[in-house]
Design an enzyme around this catalytic site. Structure first.
Site, mmCIF file in Angstrom:
data_model
loop_
_atom_site.group_PDB
_atom_site.id
_atom_site.type_symbol
_atom_site.label_atom_id
_atom_site.label_comp_id
_atom_site.label_asym_id
_atom_site.label_seq_id
_atom_site.Cartn_x
_atom_site.Cartn_y
_atom_site.Cartn_z
ATOM 1 N N ASN A 14 0.871 -1.182 0.000
ATOM 2 C CA ASN A 14 0.000 0.000 0.000
ATOM 3 C C ASN A 14 0.903 1.226 0.000
ATOM 4 O O ASN A 14 1.547 1.511 1.003
ATOM 5 C CB ASN A 14 -0.894 -0.017 1.257
ATOM 6 C CG ASN A 14 -1.693 1.264 1.396
ATOM 7 O OD1 ASN A 14 -1.879 1.995 0.423
ATOM 8 N ND2 ASN A 14 -2.165 1.543 2.594
ATOM 9 N N LYS A 16 0.099 4.347 -0.211
ATOM 10 C CA LYS A 16 -0.506 5.550 0.396
ATOM 11 C C LYS A 16 -0.243 6.764 -0.509
ATOM 12 O O LYS A 16 -0.234 6.617 -1.719
ATOM 13 C CB LYS A 16 0.041 5.767 1.808
ATOM 14 C CG LYS A 16 0.039 4.496 2.641
ATOM 15 C CD LYS A 16 0.370 4.751 4.080
ATOM 16 C CE LYS A 16 0.534 3.419 4.799
ATOM 17 N NZ LYS A 16 0.355 3.508 6.211
ATOM 18 N N HIS A 101 -9.500 1.377 4.697
ATOM 19 C CA HIS A 101 -8.186 1.475 5.341
ATOM 20 C C HIS A 101 -8.313 2.407 6.553
ATOM 21 O O HIS A 101 -9.048 3.393 6.512
ATOM 22 C CB HIS A 101 -7.133 2.009 4.358
ATOM 23 C CG HIS A 101 -5.744 1.923 4.911
ATOM 24 N ND1 HIS A 101 -5.256 2.877 5.781
ATOM 25 C CD2 HIS A 101 -4.776 0.995 4.764
ATOM 26 C CE1 HIS A 101 -4.019 2.522 6.129
ATOM 27 N NE2 HIS A 101 -3.704 1.393 5.522
ATOM 28 N N GLU A 103 -6.604 4.721 7.710
ATOM 29 C CA GLU A 103 -6.365 6.157 7.490
ATOM 30 C C GLU A 103 -7.605 6.809 6.879
ATOM 31 O O GLU A 103 -7.914 7.969 7.166
ATOM 32 C CB GLU A 103 -5.122 6.345 6.602
ATOM 33 C CG GLU A 103 -3.852 6.076 7.406
ATOM 34 C CD GLU A 103 -2.709 5.454 6.630
ATOM 35 O OE1 GLU A 103 -2.695 5.555 5.387
ATOM 36 O OE2 GLU A 103 -1.821 4.862 7.272
ATOM 37 N N GLU A 173 -5.582 -4.995 10.334
ATOM 38 C CA GLU A 173 -4.496 -4.049 10.593
ATOM 39 C C GLU A 173 -4.794 -3.290 11.892
ATOM 40 O O GLU A 173 -5.569 -2.324 11.886
ATOM 41 C CB GLU A 173 -4.404 -3.037 9.449
ATOM 42 C CG GLU A 173 -4.139 -3.665 8.103
ATOM 43 C CD GLU A 173 -3.543 -2.649 7.142
ATOM 44 O OE1 GLU A 173 -2.409 -2.864 6.707
ATOM 45 O OE2 GLU A 173 -4.204 -1.640 6.853
ATOM 46 N N GLY A 179 2.421 1.940 10.558
ATOM 47 C CA GLY A 179 3.413 3.003 10.401
ATOM 48 C C GLY A 179 4.096 3.403 11.691
ATOM 49 O O GLY A 179 4.782 4.430 11.744
ATOM 50 N N SER A 218 3.301 -2.446 10.226
ATOM 51 C CA SER A 218 4.756 -2.519 10.454
ATOM 52 C C SER A 218 5.364 -3.862 10.043
ATOM 53 O O SER A 218 6.279 -4.353 10.693
ATOM 54 C CB SER A 218 5.090 -2.179 11.908
ATOM 55 O OG SER A 218 4.706 -0.844 12.193
HETATM 56 C C1 PEP Z 1 -0.704 0.048 5.676
HETATM 57 O O1 PEP Z 1 -0.613 1.146 5.171
HETATM 58 O O2 PEP Z 1 -1.688 -0.648 5.417
HETATM 59 C C2 PEP Z 1 0.349 -0.415 6.587
HETATM 60 C C3 PEP Z 1 0.202 -1.566 7.168
HETATM 61 O O3 PEP Z 1 1.434 0.410 6.772
HETATM 62 P P1 PEP Z 1 2.839 0.034 7.437
HETATM 63 O O4 PEP Z 1 3.276 -1.282 6.849
HETATM 64 O O5 PEP Z 1 3.752 1.150 7.067
HETATM 65 O O6 PEP Z 1 2.615 -0.075 8.901
#
Ligand code: PEP
Length: 256
Positions: A14, A16, A101, A103, A173, A179, A218
């Site tokens: 992803n 972003k 997601h 965010e 998630e 992040g 992460s």
């Molecule tokens: C994501 O954006 O779905 C995500 C899991 O980000 P990260 O791997 O940077 O934590």
């Protein structure tokens, strides 16, 4: 008799709000040998670029590279300034989209009800939604993970049939791990992904054994193998570590 390892592994990046279209094109070209390697090892590989890079990536990546939108509107057209519809994605042969997601849930008021409308619209068009769920840090600390995630799954996938959800992908998630570098333990990831599968079984029956459930938060080359060794984790949704081709390749190498 179904066995969990019959589900094909999926590694989905992803991006972003990162990468210019020129950078996305460069990545797409460089990723071709990786898709060949993934194919040989029965792994699905994909990325979710920004809208403005979707066409570039679709055009220059290996034909088997999954190219997903990061969002989509549930209406086909109309007065929805700033939005992109399913027919617009289909015109560019984009057949996957992230939905819900964290965010977007946080910054764009993406509710479970809105997610449900998007998932329904995508499945009606034979597209693949990657439906994202996960609890916040406060909810995690209050022991509410399963209440929150259970509601997100039940409300977001409401009124769908077993036949429809076969192609669906769910991504767990935990918001506190996205992040932040604070990844969930493999025990937590497996426990919640198993819980999600149980909810899916309750809603849709045995087809739940075919639905892929990803872990995200992460994920890095160093820890991806441990997550994918969990019986109910079928892949990873990866943000930061999917941006550079070397790191993306290392993620793939470490699950082969
Ligand atoms: C994501 O954006 O779905 C995500 C899991 O980000 P990260 O791997 O940077 O934590």
């Amino acid at each position: 008799m179904w066995c969990f390892n019959m589900r094909k592994k999926l590694l989905l990046g992803n991006w972003k709000m990162n990468k210019l279209a020129s950078e996305a094109k460069e990545f797409a070209i460089a990723s071709s040998p990786l898709v060949n390697k993934a194919l040989k090892n029965n792994i699905d590989l994909g990325v979710a670029p920004t809208y403005l890079s979707l066409a570039q990536v679709k055009q220059h990546a290996h034909p088997n590279m999954i190219v997903a939108a990061q969002n989509v509107h549930f209406q086909t057209s109309g007065a929805f300034t700033g939005e992109i519809s399913i027919p617009m994605l289909k015109e560019f042969a984009i057949t996957w989209a992230l939905v819900g997601h964290s965010e977007r849930r946080t910054y764009d008021n993406e509710t479970n009800e809105k997610c449900n409308a998007k998932v329904k619209a995508l499945l009606a068009e034979k597209m693949v939604p990657v439906y994202c769920v996960g609890e916040t840090l406060a909810e995690f600390e209050a022991g509410q993970t399963k209440v929150i995630v259970g509601t997100q799954v039940r409300d977001g996938l409401k009124d769908l049939t077993a036949e429809q959800v076969k192609e669906l992908v769910v991504a767990y998630e935990p918001v506190w791990s996205i992040g932040t570098g604070k990844n969930a333990s493999t025990e937590i990831a497996e426990d919640v992904c198993k819980f999600i599968r149980d909810v899916l079984k309750d809603m849709f029956g045995p087809i739940a054994e075919e639905i892929r459930i990803l872990y995200g938060g992460s994920v890095k080359p160093e820890n991806i193998k441990a997550y994918l060794s969990c019986p109910n984790v079928d892949g990873a949704l990866v943000g930061g570590a999917s941006l550079k081709i070397d790191s993306y390749e290392a993620l793939l190498n470490n699950i082969i």
